[in-house]
Design a protein around this motif. Structure first.
Motif, PDB file in Angstrom:
ATOM      1  N   GLY A 128      55.905  50.370  31.081  1.00  0.00           N
ATOM      2  CA  GLY A 128      54.419  51.379  30.939  1.00  0.00           C
ATOM      3  C   GLY A 128      55.328  52.139  29.226  1.00  0.00           C
ATOM      4  N   GLU A 129      54.011  53.042  29.020  1.00  0.00           N
ATOM      5  CA  GLU A 129      53.873  53.649  27.384  1.00  0.00           C
ATOM      6  C   GLU A 129      55.026  54.016  26.528  1.00  0.00           C
ATOM      7  N   GLY A 130      55.011  53.395  25.836  1.00  0.00           N
ATOM      8  CA  GLY A 130      56.305  54.089  25.089  1.00  0.00           C
ATOM      9  C   GLY A 130      57.982  52.392  25.102  1.00  0.00           C
ATOM     10  N   THR A 131      57.418  51.710  25.849  1.00  0.00           N
ATOM     11  CA  THR A 131      58.493  51.549  25.845  1.00  0.00           C
ATOM     12  C   THR A 131      58.844  49.784  26.094  1.00  0.00           C
ATOM     13  N   LYS A 132      58.926  48.490  25.445  1.00  0.00           N
ATOM     14  CA  LYS A 132      59.810  47.361  25.502  1.00  0.00           C
ATOM     15  C   LYS A 132      58.232  46.387  26.324  1.00  0.00           C
ATOM     16  N   TYR A 133      58.183  47.246  28.098  1.00  0.00           N
ATOM     17  CA  TYR A 133      57.268  46.709  28.494  1.00  0.00           C
ATOM     18  C   TYR A 133      55.917  47.233  29.093  1.00  0.00           C
ATOM     19  N   PRO A 134      54.782  47.894  28.150  1.00  0.00           N
ATOM     20  CA  PRO A 134      53.973  48.594  28.829  1.00  0.00           C
ATOM     21  C   PRO A 134      53.313  48.051  29.972  1.00  0.00           C
ATOM     22  N   TYR A 135      53.001  47.104  29.944  1.00  0.00           N
ATOM     23  CA  TYR A 135      52.134  45.719  30.869  1.00  0.00           C
ATOM     24  C   TYR A 135      53.139  45.901  32.390  1.00  0.00           C
ATOM     25  N   LEU A 136      52.515  45.562  33.590  1.00  0.00           N
ATOM     26  CA  LEU A 136      53.126  44.889  34.757  1.00  0.00           C
ATOM     27  C   LEU A 136      51.708  43.716  34.805  1.00  0.00           C
ATOM     28  N   VAL A 137      52.855  43.109  35.539  1.00  0.00           N
ATOM     29  CA  VAL A 137      51.406  41.838  35.787  1.00  0.00           C
ATOM     30  C   VAL A 137      51.655  41.378  37.252  1.00  0.00           C
ATOM     31  N   VAL A 138      50.690  40.979  37.929  1.00  0.00           N
ATOM     32  CA  VAL A 138      50.970  40.862  39.258  1.00  0.00           C
ATOM     33  C   VAL A 138      50.663  39.001  39.194  1.00  0.00           C
ATOM     34  N   LYS A 139      51.640  38.327  39.662  1.00  0.00           N
ATOM     35  CA  LYS A 139      51.311  36.532  40.172  1.00  0.00           C
ATOM     36  C   LYS A 139      51.489  36.526  41.360  1.00  0.00           C
ATOM     37  N   VAL A 140      50.167  35.858  41.929  1.00  0.00           N
ATOM     38  CA  VAL A 140      50.090  35.751  43.284  1.00  0.00           C
ATOM     39  C   VAL A 140      49.380  34.290  43.666  1.00  0.00           C
ATOM     40  N   TYR A 141      50.743  33.021  44.276  1.00  0.00           N
ATOM     41  CA  TYR A 141      50.074  32.221  44.611  1.00  0.00           C
ATOM     42  C   TYR A 141      48.999  31.776  46.013  1.00  0.00           C
ATOM     43  N   TYR A 142      47.582  31.460  45.836  1.00  0.00           N
ATOM     44  CA  TYR A 142      46.977  31.301  46.856  1.00  0.00           C
ATOM     45  C   TYR A 142      47.158  30.072  47.492  1.00  0.00           C
ATOM     46  N   GLY A 143      47.711  29.852  48.426  1.00  0.00           N
ATOM     47  CA  GLY A 143      48.743  28.671  49.383  1.00  0.00           C
ATOM     48  C   GLY A 143      47.613  27.814  50.290  1.00  0.00           C
ATOM     49  N   ASN A 144      46.849  28.291  50.798  1.00  0.00           N
ATOM     50  CA  ASN A 144      45.971  28.433  51.958  1.00  0.00           C
ATOM     51  C   ASN A 144      44.287  28.609  51.688  1.00  0.00           C
ATOM     52  N   SER A 145      43.443  27.232  51.610  1.00  0.00           N
ATOM     53  CA  SER A 145      41.969  27.474  50.496  1.00  0.00           C
ATOM     54  C   SER A 145      41.045  27.794  51.885  1.00  0.00           C
ATOM     55  N   MET A 146      41.676  27.704  52.735  1.00  0.00           N
ATOM     56  CA  MET A 146      40.536  28.100  54.293  1.00  0.00           C
ATOM     57  C   MET A 146      40.003  29.086  53.973  1.00  0.00           C
ATOM     58  N   TYR A 147      41.354  29.698  53.294  1.00  0.00           N
ATOM     59  CA  TYR A 147      40.204  32.103  53.363  1.00  0.00           C
ATOM     60  C   TYR A 147      39.671  32.114  52.844  1.00  0.00           C
ATOM     61  N   TYR A 148      39.316  31.119  51.397  1.00  0.00           N
ATOM     62  CA  TYR A 148      38.581  31.956  49.877  1.00  0.00           C
ATOM     63  C   TYR A 148      37.717  31.208  50.284  1.00  0.00           C
ATOM     64  N   PHE A 149      37.023  30.671  51.228  1.00  0.00           N
ATOM     65  CA  PHE A 149      35.612  30.637  50.578  1.00  0.00           C
ATOM     66  C   PHE A 149      34.870  31.150  51.199  1.00  0.00           C
ATOM     67  N   SER A 150      33.420  31.519  50.683  1.00  0.00           N
ATOM     68  CA  SER A 150      32.219  31.923  50.579  1.00  0.00           C
ATOM     69  C   SER A 150      31.375  32.072  52.453  1.00  0.00           C
ATOM     70  N   GLY A 151      31.693  32.963  53.251  1.00  0.00           N
ATOM     71  CA  GLY A 151      30.236  32.474  53.803  1.00  0.00           C
ATOM     72  C   GLY A 151      31.176  31.255  55.268  1.00  0.00           C
ATOM     73  N   GLY A 152      31.473  31.876  56.085  1.00  0.00           N
ATOM     74  CA  GLY A 152      31.383  31.235  57.370  1.00  0.00           C
ATOM     75  C   GLY A 152      33.064  31.646  57.583  1.00  0.00           C
ATOM     76  N   MET A 153      34.153  32.008  56.640  1.00  0.00           N
ATOM     77  CA  MET A 153      34.717  32.372  57.024  1.00  0.00           C
ATOM     78  C   MET A 153      35.309  33.677  56.866  1.00  0.00           C
ATOM     79  N   THR A 154      36.548  34.473  57.345  1.00  0.00           N
ATOM     80  CA  THR A 154      36.585  35.762  57.762  1.00  0.00           C
ATOM     81  C   THR A 154      36.690  36.257  56.340  1.00  0.00           C
ATOM     82  N   VAL A 155      36.132  37.619  55.565  1.00  0.00           N
ATOM     83  CA  VAL A 155      36.129  38.169  54.520  1.00  0.00           C
ATOM     84  C   VAL A 155      37.520  39.732  54.965  1.00  0.00           C
ATOM     85  N   TYR A 156      38.006  39.855  53.911  1.00  0.00           N
ATOM     86  CA  TYR A 156      39.151  41.143  54.095  1.00  0.00           C
ATOM     87  C   TYR A 156      38.648  41.890  53.289  1.00  0.00           C
TER      88      TYR A 156
END
Length: 386
Positions: free
Chosen positions: A156-184
């Motif tokens: 956080g502010e005032g430290t060496k590491y003011p940023y946190l970064v989340v990294k996510v791997y999307y391994g199954n493409s079928m869930y990420y089409f718009s239209g015809g697939m479930t939206v969470y």
């Protein structure tokens, strides 16, 4: 611009969390325990018609206050991801508010080819991997990282590491089409959640990283087909001026990795070898507890060995790309937080937190410096490969 292709939200909830009583005899025993809060960083991908499968994506959050993280865990979306991690960065690759960027192996079908291989943290700065969960089958939720009582990561502010970064791997493409697939909904978005407090803990956590960035040669080029890369970090290659307690370790390699091991070497005359940890990088790549937490002094030597199986005739460069290989041994430690230096970060009062080797020389070729290598060291760091 590719930064407009994707949008992401950060969901932050503040709730009271009870914590256990500190161990008897600590200075915290007779004072009121600090309040703990919960926060999460989650991804939301909502661009119609875009395929998001088989991609690493990142999003940064600037922390506007000092936070002391004590527990980290994945937030898994049903069928959405099987790898996620949390990084602390002095500066992320992309600082634009709300931006999502590719931070691993990216396909040109989603991003301009010039932007395929962005890093998590800006290349000019060294970041820390605070947590990583990886399940190749996508069936598990992930093991939370719970730091020892009175230990925390300072961000956080005032430290060496003011940023946190989340990294996510999307391994199954079928869930990420718009239209015809479930939206969470927002409650089912993948990401990372963590517990933190705003009052400093007695001990401060950190991570040391041993790296080999050389080349991986074919098995046939190696003595007795034992394909290994070693990393030797003496006190001059990783400067430090205080002792720490190592309590967890993590290994990282790609598909050719067989076994990664880490050791502490103490003494220049009567040398003492101690195993820090050894594990296959094909298992879940998270932090594992060290069986017996051990002290690392400024004059100790740290050694890592990465074993591979490369039956091809190709020499492979070591790099972060998936088709390359990697040799990483992480050591998570804690040290007492000096009250007199409360405004300093751990690295300012401690040591460099990484050591990089490029040489293919094995520890068995360094007897003039390391002395005789115990037989058990060779046995524990080499696995039979068919």
């Amino acid at each position: 611009m590719w930064t407009k292709i994707l949008t992401m939200i950060i969901v932050i909830n503040l709730i009271d969390i009870g914590i256990s009583k500190p161990a008897s005899g600590t200075s915290e025993e007779n004072r009121q325990l600090p309040e703990k809060k919960n926060s999460s960083i989650r991804l939301k991908l909502d661009k119609p018609g875009v395929k998001y499968g088989d991609h690493y994506l990142c999003r940064a959050e600037r922390i506007e206050e000092r936070r002391y993280l004590t527990e980290i865990a994945p937030v898994k979306s049903w069928g959405a991801n099987h790898k996620s991690s949390l990084h602390a960065c002095p500066r992320p690759t992309v600082e634009e508010h709300g931006a999502v960027w590719p931070c691993g192996e990216m396909s040109a079908s989603l991003f301009d080819r010039d932007h395929e291989h962005y890093a998590v943290c800006h290349p000019e700065y060294d970041g820390l991997v605070l947590y990583e969960f990886g399940d190749e089958q996508g069936d598990e939720v992930g093991t939370p990282l719970k730091l020892p009582q009175g230990v925390s990561f300072e961000v956080g502010e005032g430290t060496k590491y003011p940023y946190l970064v989340v990294k996510v791997y999307y391994g199954n493409s079928m869930y990420y089409f718009s239209g015809g697939m479930t939206v969470y909904g927002d409650d089912d978005l993948p990401g990372i959640t963590y517990l933190y407090q705003t009052e400093p803990t007695r001990y401060e956590a950190g991570v040391m990283l041993l790296i080999n960035d050389g080349v991986l040669r074919p098995n046939s080029d190696m003595p007795e087909n034992e394909n290994v890369l070693d990393v030797v970090c003496d006190p001059t290659s990783m400067h430090r001026h205080t002792s720490v307690i190592a309590f967890a370790y993590r290994v990282h390699a790609h598909s050719r990795g067989v076994l990664i091991s880490g050791f502490r070497l103490r003494g220049s005359v009567n040398q003492e070898w101690t195993l820090i940890g050894s594990r296959s990088p094909q298992e879940e790549q998270r932090y594992y507890p060290i069986s017996n937490p051990l002290q690392i002094r400024p004059d100790d030597c740290l050694i890592a060995r990465c074993q591979y199986d490369n039956p091809t005739n190709e020499t492979i460069m070591l790099a972060s790309r998936r088709e390359r290989e990697m040799c990483r041994f992480h050591i998570m430690y804690y040290m007492e937080r000096p009250v007199a230096h409360a405004n300093e970060t751990s690295e300012e009062r401690f040591w460099e937190n990484f050591c990089v080797a490029f040489s293919p020389i094995r520890i068995t070729d360094m007897s003039d410096y390391l002395g005789d290598i115990p037989k058990w060291v060779e046995e524990v760091s080499l696995k039979k490969v068919n």
